[in-house]
Write an enzyme that holds these catalytic residues in place. Structure first.
Site, PDB file in Angstrom:
ATOM      1  CB  SER A 141      38.431  45.582  35.980  1.00 34.58           C
ATOM      2  OG  SER A 141      39.165  46.701  35.539  1.00 34.58           O
ATOM      3  CE1 TYR A 154      42.958  42.452  35.036  1.00 36.42           C
ATOM      4  CE2 TYR A 154      41.998  44.416  34.061  1.00 36.42           C
ATOM      5  CZ  TYR A 154      42.360  43.699  35.175  1.00 36.42           C
ATOM      6  OH  TYR A 154      42.131  44.219  36.440  1.00 36.42           O
TER       7      TYR A 154
HETATM    8  N1  LIG Z   1      44.908  47.521  40.745  1.00 40.50           N
HETATM    9  C1  LIG Z   1      43.995  47.966  39.899  1.00 40.50           C
HETATM   10  O1  LIG Z   1      44.102  49.081  39.340  1.00 40.50           O
HETATM   11  C2  LIG Z   1      42.776  47.140  39.619  1.00 40.50           C
HETATM   12  C3  LIG Z   1      41.746  47.723  38.880  1.00 40.50           C
HETATM   13  C4  LIG Z   1      40.618  46.974  38.601  1.00 40.50           C
HETATM   14  C5  LIG Z   1      40.521  45.674  39.053  1.00 40.50           C
HETATM   15  N2  LIG Z   1      41.533  45.119  39.766  1.00 40.50           N
HETATM   16  C6  LIG Z   1      41.396  43.733  40.201  1.00 40.50           C
HETATM   17  O2  LIG Z   1      41.565  43.658  41.594  1.00 40.50           O
HETATM   18  C7  LIG Z   1      41.992  42.326  41.925  1.00 40.50           C
HETATM   19  C8  LIG Z   1      43.167  42.393  42.870  1.00 40.50           C
HETATM   20  O3  LIG Z   1      44.298  42.903  42.174  1.00 40.50           O
HETATM   21  P1  LIG Z   1      45.371  43.894  42.835  1.00 40.50           P
HETATM   22  O4  LIG Z   1      45.276  45.178  42.132  1.00 40.50           O
HETATM   23  O5  LIG Z   1      45.267  43.851  44.299  1.00 40.50           O
HETATM   24  O6  LIG Z   1      46.733  43.199  42.293  1.00 40.50           O
HETATM   25  P2  LIG Z   1      47.965  42.530  43.062  1.00 40.50           P
HETATM   26  O7  LIG Z   1      48.875  42.076  41.971  1.00 40.50           O
HETATM   27  O8  LIG Z   1      48.516  43.455  44.071  1.00 40.50           O
HETATM   28  O9  LIG Z   1      47.300  41.279  43.786  1.00 40.50           O
HETATM   29  C9  LIG Z   1      46.811  40.174  43.067  1.00 40.50           C
HETATM   30  C10 LIG Z   1      46.975  38.924  43.915  1.00 40.50           C
HETATM   31  O10 LIG Z   1      46.475  37.791  43.154  1.00 40.50           O
HETATM   32  C11 LIG Z   1      47.406  36.714  43.347  1.00 40.50           C
HETATM   33  N3  LIG Z   1      47.349  35.753  42.245  1.00 40.50           N
HETATM   34  C12 LIG Z   1      47.824  35.923  40.986  1.00 40.50           C
HETATM   35  N4  LIG Z   1      47.648  34.781  40.284  1.00 40.50           N
HETATM   36  C13 LIG Z   1      47.060  33.897  41.115  1.00 40.50           C
HETATM   37  C14 LIG Z   1      46.630  32.551  40.954  1.00 40.50           C
HETATM   38  N5  LIG Z   1      46.795  31.889  39.796  1.00 40.50           N
HETATM   39  N6  LIG Z   1      46.048  31.930  42.016  1.00 40.50           N
HETATM   40  C15 LIG Z   1      45.925  32.584  43.189  1.00 40.50           C
HETATM   41  N7  LIG Z   1      46.312  33.848  43.406  1.00 40.50           N
HETATM   42  C16 LIG Z   1      46.882  34.492  42.362  1.00 40.50           C
HETATM   43  C17 LIG Z   1      48.762  37.400  43.410  1.00 40.50           C
HETATM   44  O11 LIG Z   1      49.750  36.545  43.988  1.00 40.50           O
HETATM   45  C18 LIG Z   1      48.444  38.623  44.258  1.00 40.50           C
HETATM   46  O12 LIG Z   1      48.563  38.333  45.623  1.00 40.50           O
HETATM   47  C19 LIG Z   1      42.303  41.640  40.596  1.00 40.50           C
HETATM   48  O13 LIG Z   1      41.200  40.850  40.199  1.00 40.50           O
HETATM   49  C20 LIG Z   1      42.460  42.807  39.644  1.00 40.50           C
HETATM   50  O14 LIG Z   1      42.202  42.444  38.306  1.00 40.50           O
HETATM   51  C21 LIG Z   1      42.663  45.823  40.051  1.00 40.50           C
END
Ligand SMILES: NC(=O)c1ccc[n+]([C@@H]2O[C@H](COP(=O)([O-])OP(=O)(O)OC[C@H]3O[C@@H](n4cnc5c(N)ncnc54)[C@H](O)[C@@H]3O)[C@@H](O)[C@H]2O)c1
Length: 269
Positions: A141, A154
């Site tokens: 991230s 985080y």
């Molecule tokens: N959305 C943002 O702004 C952003 C920014 C930087 C990084 N990220 C990273 O991108 C990645 C995806 O996140 P997103 O934004 O799509 O969020 P999201 O919440 O839409 O999706 C995350 C997914 O991870 C799954 N998950 C959570 N805990 C879990 C576990 N213990 N085992 C298996 N699956 C699990 C959830 O059920 C969900 O389907 C993450 O690593 C997040 O940290 C997101």
């Protein structure tokens, strides 16, 4: 990995957000998918959105559970014979200061965000090494190079993922396995909705509203950027204009910018 057609991709966090969009776009490129998530319903929804001809296996896996991740890797090999790409994408967040957060909530985030990536990497690595060309894509991230207040576990976990990725790049230099460290900015997904809230600066509803307003990139765009980075064997990928701007600000004013963000957002409720 220039050609994704027919490649087996193991992907975590496929039930929502970036993971769901990655699954759809990888399927459109002809990939065979091994999808994992803790959310069974969400995973089934993702599968409904895939082109009909996609070869897919679905696995309910808690990525924070080492044995479950290793069992998933075994299942993927049993089902698909090999694996070419692993994308460690599952993640969660929290909204509480280091002072206030319980160890339970700290570890919940850290175990999923860091150990989930470590287990996914180590469980698949021997299989990836046996392929003529293979890729590990670990989602960090912007919080992996710049911390935001009230997001301590985080920040720490995403920094650790970045460190893990750079170590892997060094150690796998002379192998067939490429590693990409992905650093998205704000992506409009369910990440804040799914976060644990304690005594953060904002109430959950307010925080979700603010995030939806400032998250400038759609998950579709983020997935497309990640896949294009994968095809080009990029090592470090910034996703979104905000990530690019933040990267520059942090390089120019490493401490000053952090102090400014602390002054604006660092106070407690
Ligand atoms: N959305 C943002 O702004 C952003 C920014 C930087 C990084 N990220 C990273 O991108 C990645 C995806 O996140 P997103 O934004 O799509 O969020 P999201 O919440 O839409 O999706 C995350 C997914 O991870 C799954 N998950 C959570 N805990 C879990 C576990 N213990 N085992 C298996 N699956 C699990 C959830 O059920 C969900 O389907 C993450 O690593 C997040 O940290 C997101």
């Amino acid at each position: 990995m220039k050609n994704l057609n027919g490649k087996v991709v193991a992907l975590t966090g496929a039930a929502s957000g970036i993971g769901r969009c990655l699954a759809i776009q990888l399927a459109e490129k002809g990939c065979i998918l091994a999808l994992a998530d803790i959310d069974d319903n969400g995973l089934q929804e993702t599968v409904k959105l895939l082109p009909l001809e996609t070869q897919t296996s679905c696995h309910i896996v808690d990525v924070a559970n080492k044995d479950a991740v290793y069992a998933w890797a075994d299942n993927v090999i049993a089902k698909h014979n090999h694996v070419d790409v692993v994308i460690n994408n599952a993640g969660v967040g929290s909204n509480e200061s280091i002072d206030d957060i319980s160890y339970e909530n700290f570890n919940w985030v850290f175990d999923i965000v860091f150990y989930g990536v470590l287990y996914g990497t180590k469980a698949f690595l021997p299989h990836l090494k046996s392929r003529p060309e293979a890729n590990i894509v670990n989602i960090s991230s912007v919080n992996g190079f710049f911390p935001f207040p009230n997001n301590g576990p985080y920040n720490a976990a995403k920094h650790a993922v970045k460190g893990l990725n750079q170590t892997l790049m060094q150690e796998l230099r002379n192998t067939s396995v490429f590693v990409m460290s992905v650093h998205p900015g704000g992506i409009k997904t369910n990440i804040v909705r799914n976060s644990r809230f304690g005594k953060g600066v904002l109430e959950k509803n307010e925080s979700v509203k603010q995030f939806d307003k400032i998250a400038g990139t759609t998950p579709e765009k983020a997935a497309a950027k990640i896949i294009s980075g994968l095809i080009k064997n990029r090592k470090r990928l910034l996703v979104g204009k905000d990530a690019v701007i933040l990267d520059i600000l942090v390089r120019l004013f490493p401490q000053g910018f952090s102090d400014l963000v602390g002054r604006i957002w660092g106070h407690k409720r």
